[in-house]
Structure formats: C-alpha cells, structure tokens
Design a protein around this motif. Structure first.
Motif, PDB file in Angstrom:
ATOM      1  N   ASP A  39      62.921  -3.079 -12.755  1.00  0.00           N
ATOM      2  CA  ASP A  39      62.582  -4.550 -12.234  1.00  0.00           C
ATOM      3  C   ASP A  39      63.974  -4.841 -11.133  1.00  0.00           C
ATOM      4  O   ASP A  39      63.738  -5.792 -10.065  1.00  0.00           O
ATOM      5  N   GLN A  40      65.236  -4.422 -11.664  1.00  0.00           N
ATOM      6  CA  GLN A  40      66.155  -5.044 -10.702  1.00  0.00           C
ATOM      7  C   GLN A  40      66.919  -3.946 -10.314  1.00  0.00           C
ATOM      8  O   GLN A  40      68.339  -3.542 -10.980  1.00  0.00           O
ATOM      9  N   ASP A  42      69.048  -2.722  -8.244  1.00  0.00           N
ATOM     10  CA  ASP A  42      70.203  -3.141  -7.447  1.00  0.00           C
ATOM     11  C   ASP A  42      71.524  -3.283  -8.578  1.00  0.00           C
ATOM     12  O   ASP A  42      72.564  -3.552  -8.106  1.00  0.00           O
ATOM     13  N   SER A  43      71.153  -3.231  -9.856  1.00  0.00           N
ATOM     14  CA  SER A  43      71.798  -3.661 -10.914  1.00  0.00           C
ATOM     15  C   SER A  43      72.787  -2.903 -11.248  1.00  0.00           C
ATOM     16  O   SER A  43      72.792  -1.655 -10.699  1.00  0.00           O
ATOM     17  N   SER A  57      72.980  -8.144 -12.282  1.00  0.00           N
ATOM     18  CA  SER A  57      72.221  -8.082 -11.106  1.00  0.00           C
ATOM     19  C   SER A  57      72.267  -9.406 -10.481  1.00  0.00           C
ATOM     20  O   SER A  57      72.562 -10.455 -11.225  1.00  0.00           O
ATOM     21  N   HIS A  58      72.322  -9.487  -9.038  1.00  0.00           N
ATOM     22  CA  HIS A  58      72.452 -10.702  -8.228  1.00  0.00           C
ATOM     23  C   HIS A  58      71.131 -11.428  -7.782  1.00  0.00           C
ATOM     24  O   HIS A  58      70.965 -12.144  -7.101  1.00  0.00           O
ATOM     25  N   LYS A  59      70.092 -10.556  -8.344  1.00  0.00           N
ATOM     26  CA  LYS A  59      68.865 -11.059  -7.931  1.00  0.00           C
ATOM     27  C   LYS A  59      68.390 -12.409  -8.519  1.00  0.00           C
ATOM     28  O   LYS A  59      68.805 -12.842  -9.608  1.00  0.00           O
ATOM     29  N   ASP A  60      67.702 -13.217  -7.669  1.00  0.00           N
ATOM     30  CA  ASP A  60      67.480 -14.522  -7.724  1.00  0.00           C
ATOM     31  C   ASP A  60      68.598 -15.413  -8.401  1.00  0.00           C
ATOM     32  O   ASP A  60      68.390 -16.202  -9.190  1.00  0.00           O
ATOM     33  N   GLU A  61      69.843 -14.901  -7.885  1.00  0.00           N
ATOM     34  CA  GLU A  61      70.967 -15.751  -8.243  1.00  0.00           C
ATOM     35  C   GLU A  61      71.000 -17.289  -7.739  1.00  0.00           C
ATOM     36  O   GLU A  61      70.796 -17.404  -6.468  1.00  0.00           O
ATOM     37  N   SER A  62      71.583 -18.094  -8.614  1.00  0.00           N
ATOM     38  CA  SER A  62      71.591 -19.484  -8.140  1.00  0.00           C
ATOM     39  C   SER A  62      72.967 -19.841  -7.434  1.00  0.00           C
ATOM     40  O   SER A  62      74.041 -18.998  -7.915  1.00  0.00           O
ATOM     41  N   ASP A 170      68.028 -15.103 -17.961  1.00  0.00           N
ATOM     42  CA  ASP A 170      66.744 -14.871 -17.599  1.00  0.00           C
ATOM     43  C   ASP A 170      65.765 -15.111 -18.705  1.00  0.00           C
ATOM     44  O   ASP A 170      65.891 -14.152 -19.505  1.00  0.00           O
ATOM     45  N   ASP A 253      69.847   2.519 -10.673  1.00  0.00           N
ATOM     46  CA  ASP A 253      68.744   3.256 -11.750  1.00  0.00           C
ATOM     47  C   ASP A 253      69.479   3.791 -13.006  1.00  0.00           C
ATOM     48  O   ASP A 253      70.317   4.713 -12.720  1.00  0.00           O
TER      49      ASP A 253
END
Length: 255
Positions: A39-40, A42-43, A57-62, A170, A253
């Motif tokens: 799912d992420q 880049d983690s 992971s910095h996905k959807d980071e605020s 999350d 991965d």
C-alpha cells in the motif's frame, strides 16, 4: 507510521482484544507487513529478528503533523507531530540545536531508563505539543508509546489475528488489519512493556477499557479511560539489561 510487536514485548490490555460483531477481516503480523509494503511502497521498514517491525511512510502526511524517525544507540523512534517546547528540552537534555523531536524523545527515554529517579509520567508531562510516538529499545526489548493529552495527534492500536499489538497513526490501516479489535489510543496516556497502560496526569489510577453499546444494547467498541475510583500500586522501576534482538533495515518493498 506502523509498528507491530509480539505479545511477549507488548502485551495489550485484554479489553483491546474483545470481539464485537464477529472477528472481521484480521491479518497476521506477516500479512500486516506485506499489506503495508504494497500500500505504501515508498516506506522504510525496520525489521527485527523475531519478525516484529516498525515502518514509516510520508504518504498522506499532514503539514501540521509531520512524521519523522530516528535510530540512536539501538533505540528506534517514530515521532508524529511537533513539540512547542523543543528548544527548552534540547537545553535540558544537553542536545544540539539540530536535534529533532524524535531525538529529544529518545534522549528523554535514555535518561529515564538509566538515571532518572522519577517515573515515566513525569517525563511525558514535560512534552508540550501535538504528538504521538512509538519507541522501541531493541537492546532492552522495551516498547514505549505515548499520545498528547488533547489527542491532537492520531494514534490507534489493535490486535492481530495472532495476538500481536499494532500501532499506527492511520485508523484505516489498523481497522483493515485488526477487524473490530482496534480503538484509538487514549489521549494523555503512555504504554510500556512492563508498566502497561498509564495516564500521565493520573499515574496512580487505573486506565481501563469501557465497552460502548449501540442502540440495540450490544457492545460495539471499547474506549479506554481513567478510572478515578481505582488506585494502582506503585509503578515499578525497570532495568536496562537485556539481550540484543538484532535488526535489519529494509528500504521500500519488504514483503
């Protein structure tokens, strides 16, 4: 951020594992790692010898709640949010101006573990800001979680199908992997391997899970809150001697 630890390191409160409305679609520790990695992609994942892991992971980071990770002296810390008094804390712990919030938390933990005569609640009270963090001392095999008293930074926890503890900022990740055996981590609290779940404002009162019921009178969720009528015994001190578990750092991965 995501961390999964076996029961021997992180024995979750029994209320967290109560079933509601069936078991749901629950994953094992290994399936969690595969799911998060796909799912992420880049983690970055830190895998330990027993299969436990921490991933960031910095996905959807605020923008108001950034995530960061640091590894110092075999201590791994994922920090979510910010500290308003980070400058004061740097001076207090003798750190440089470049020290991040995660570095401050690691240093505070080291002082608590090795030298401080006061309990963990006093250390967490000094952290002023919007934060949650997951810290693992690999040498002492000791886990330390905390969330700010206002619950401004997200932190959720749950139980896998094989009894491991899952922690993440999350809710979707925890819900999809733990079915209905998950809930928000209680604000103003910390959890450690030896002490369990404790309120840092009420350290001598028990924090227990309360079952919430739906309109039909059936249990639908567990919410943890401080029981002001139940006192705990004194909080035990912990030592720092333990065996090294080993760690493998994996980029991307990690199926």
């Amino acid at each position: 951020m995501l961390a999964v630890f076996e029961k021997a390191i992180a024995n979750p409160p029994k209320e967290l594992g109560l079933p509601f409305g069936g078991s749901g679609n629950r994953k094992t520790k290994e399936e969690f790692a595969v799911y998060f990695g796909s799912d992420q992609p880049d983690s970055t994942c830190y895998k330990f010898c027993n299969g436990d892991f921490m991933a960031l992971s910095h996905k959807d980071e605020s923008a108001t709640c950034p995530r960061s990770i640091v590894v110092m002296d075999d201590i791994f810390c994922i920090f979510n949010g910010y500290l308003r008094n980070v400058c004061d804390l740097r001076r207090h712990y003798g750190l440089s101006r470049q020290a991040t919030e995660a570095m401050v938390v690691v240093e505070a933990y080291k002082v608590l573990r090795d030298r401080a005569p006061y309990p963990a609640d006093q250390v967490i009270k000094e952290l002023d800001g919007k934060f949650s963090f997951i810290l693992f001392d690999a040498k002492a095999t000791h886990l330390f979680l905390a969330r700010d008293r206002d619950g401004s930074a997200q932190l959720h926890w749950g139980v896998t199908s094989d009894g491991c503890l899952v922690c993440s900022d999350d809710a979707k990740i925890v819900r999809e992997g733990c079915g209905n055996r998950y809930t928000p981590f209680p604000p103003g609290c910390f959890f450690t391997t030896e002490e369990g779940l404790i309120s840092f404002d009420h350290p001598f009162n028990k924090v227990q899970g309360v079952v919430r019921e739906d309109d039909g009178g059936y249990g639908s969720a567990v919410i943890f809150q401080v029981d002001l009528f139940t006192r705990l015994h004194s909080i035990p001190r912990r030592g720092s001697d333990a065996n090294w578990t080993g760690v493998i750092v994996v980029e991307g991965d990690y199926e």
